[in-house]
Design a protein around this motif. Structure first.
Motif, short mmCIF file in Angstrom:
data_model
loop_
_atom_site.label_atom_id
_atom_site.label_comp_id
_atom_site.label_asym_id
_atom_site.label_seq_id
_atom_site.Cartn_x
_atom_site.Cartn_y
_atom_site.Cartn_z
N ARG A 144 0.81 -1.22 0.00
CA ARG A 144 0.00 0.00 0.00
C ARG A 144 0.85 1.27 0.00
O ARG A 144 0.38 2.33 -0.45
CB ARG A 144 -0.95 -0.01 1.19
CG ARG A 144 -1.96 -1.14 1.15
CD ARG A 144 -2.91 -1.07 2.33
NE ARG A 144 -3.77 0.10 2.25
CZ ARG A 144 -4.43 0.60 3.29
NH1 ARG A 144 -4.31 0.05 4.48
NH2 ARG A 144 -5.20 1.66 3.14
N GLU A 244 -7.64 -4.50 -3.24
CA GLU A 244 -7.28 -3.12 -3.56
C GLU A 244 -8.09 -2.59 -4.74
O GLU A 244 -8.29 -1.38 -4.87
CB GLU A 244 -5.79 -3.03 -3.87
CG GLU A 244 -5.24 -1.64 -4.04
CD GLU A 244 -5.24 -0.85 -2.73
OE1 GLU A 244 -5.73 0.30 -2.75
OE2 GLU A 244 -4.76 -1.37 -1.72
N LEU A 268 -8.26 2.77 -6.91
CA LEU A 268 -7.68 1.90 -5.91
C LEU A 268 -8.15 2.33 -4.53
O LEU A 268 -8.24 3.52 -4.22
CB LEU A 268 -6.15 1.95 -5.99
CG LEU A 268 -5.53 1.47 -7.29
CD1 LEU A 268 -4.01 1.55 -7.20
CD2 LEU A 268 -5.98 0.05 -7.63
N THR A 270 -6.85 2.26 -1.52
CA THR A 270 -5.94 3.06 -0.70
C THR A 270 -5.96 4.51 -1.13
O THR A 270 -6.00 5.42 -0.30
CB THR A 270 -4.51 2.51 -0.78
OG1 THR A 270 -4.48 1.20 -0.20
CG2 THR A 270 -3.52 3.39 -0.06
#
Length: 339
Positions: A144, A244, A268, A270
């Motif tokens: 990440r 993700e 995504l 994150t």
């Protein structure tokens, strides 16, 4: 936790070399070759020294450092765009359907077609965590941290992102997929081809690989059985990518048949969950575990932190994490939750 993600430096060469020897082969982005690894670190230094924006063919190597011991225990990489220096080849799995009136039968044949569809994508790869550190969510920190780096330098990356997963490798270090397909045209073992590709690039694929589609029915049973499958050690990485927001779109690696996962950068999880905030204070009384990062280019740092956010939006971070980030009260940092 005493670990921090940071950009790699020239003096990380020996540690990266030692980790590369532990990969077990088939790990193109982390070859056990000092010259190749040194070239990666030089490319990283060049990319980190560039002050302008815009997308260029650059590589960023990140490393996981134990701040208590100073040891580097993991690494990962970001390629800003693929296919600029030489074609980026993949196989695309497809189906050809044909019908015979005379036989009253429909025939469906699975095919592998050589393609450069993924050129221009950002690629994340080269993720390796020392076997003794595979706990405490460090693999997730490695993965990440790349996305927060991309978010913090968004103009340097495009819209699509890919991740190639290592395919199935047998106990002898060979690849059933390579032996059943490409190895028949190249006159070299999988290990020889993989090492050559890691050091010299894959232009030799353009010179020697047949451009016509391949019917999978013509391959050996062992080669067909591993098409699109990750190495057993890579199954967890595949699940992380799927969580993700990456998908398996039918692309496979031309060397070992492993899957190439595809995603959209801004979608995504994150990146979508990340926020830029101001540090109001530090504490030592718990909080919500989040991914936190600060800095740009060579000053980029990322770690896990314990965040407390009050009703007025004031954000407090545990003192240990703030120290690892070199972060002081009143300065901004990025935080991302969801996991």
């Amino acid at each position: 936790m005493s670990f921090i993600m940071r950009t790699a430096r020239a003096d990380d060469l020996q540690t990266l070399y030692e980790m590369a020897k532990l990969t077990g082969g088939g790990f193109t982005n982390l070859p056990p070759d000092r010259k190749a690894l040194s070239a990666k670190l030089e490319r990283t230094a060049t990319a980190l020294s560039r002050t302008g924006e815009g997308i260029k063919d650059e590589l960023i190597v990140l490393v996981l450092e134990n701040t208590e011991t100073g040891q580097v225990r993991g690494t990962c990489q970001i390629f800003s765009t693929v296919g600029q220096s030489w074609p980026f080849y993949s196989y695309r799995l497809g189906m050809l359907t044909q019908h015979s009136r005379e036989l009253a039968r429909t025939f469906r044949a699975q095919m592998l077609s050589l393609t450069t569809d993924l050129e221009g994508s950002t690629e994340v790869g080269g993720l390796f965590l020392h076997p003794r550190e595979r706990a405490e969510g460090l693999g997730l920190l490695l993965a990440r941290s790349r996305y927060l780096y991309i978010r913090g330098h968004r103009p340097r990356f495009g819209d699509r992102i890919i991740a190639e997963l290592r395919g199935v490798i047998d106990e002898a270090g060979g690849s059933p997929f390579w032996d059943g397909l490409a190895g028949r045209f190249f006159g070299m073992s999988f290990q020889e081809a993989d090492e050559f590709n890691a050091v010299n690039g894959n232009q030799f694929i353009a010179d020697l690989m047949p451009k016509t589609p391949i019917y999978t029915a013509m391959l050996t049973d062992s080669a067909r059985a591993v098409i699109g499958l990750p190495h057993p050690n890579g199954r967890a990485a595949m699940r992380m990518l799927e969580t993700e927001g990456f998908i398996n779109a039918g692309y496979v690696d031309i060397f070992d048949g492993g899957p190439t996962m595809v995603g959209q950068i801004d979608q995504l999880k994150t990146i979508a969950a990340a926020r830029d905030v101001i540090l109001s204070s530090c504490h030592d009384k718990g909080g919500v575990k989040m991914l936190v990062s600060t800095g740009t280019l060579a000053d980029y740092r990322c770690t896990y932190g314990l965040v407390i956010e009050d009703e007025d939006g004031a954000v407090s971070l545990d003192a240990a994490s703030a120290a690892r980030l070199h972060l002081e009260t009143g300065q901004s940092f990025t935080m991302a939750g969801w996991a």
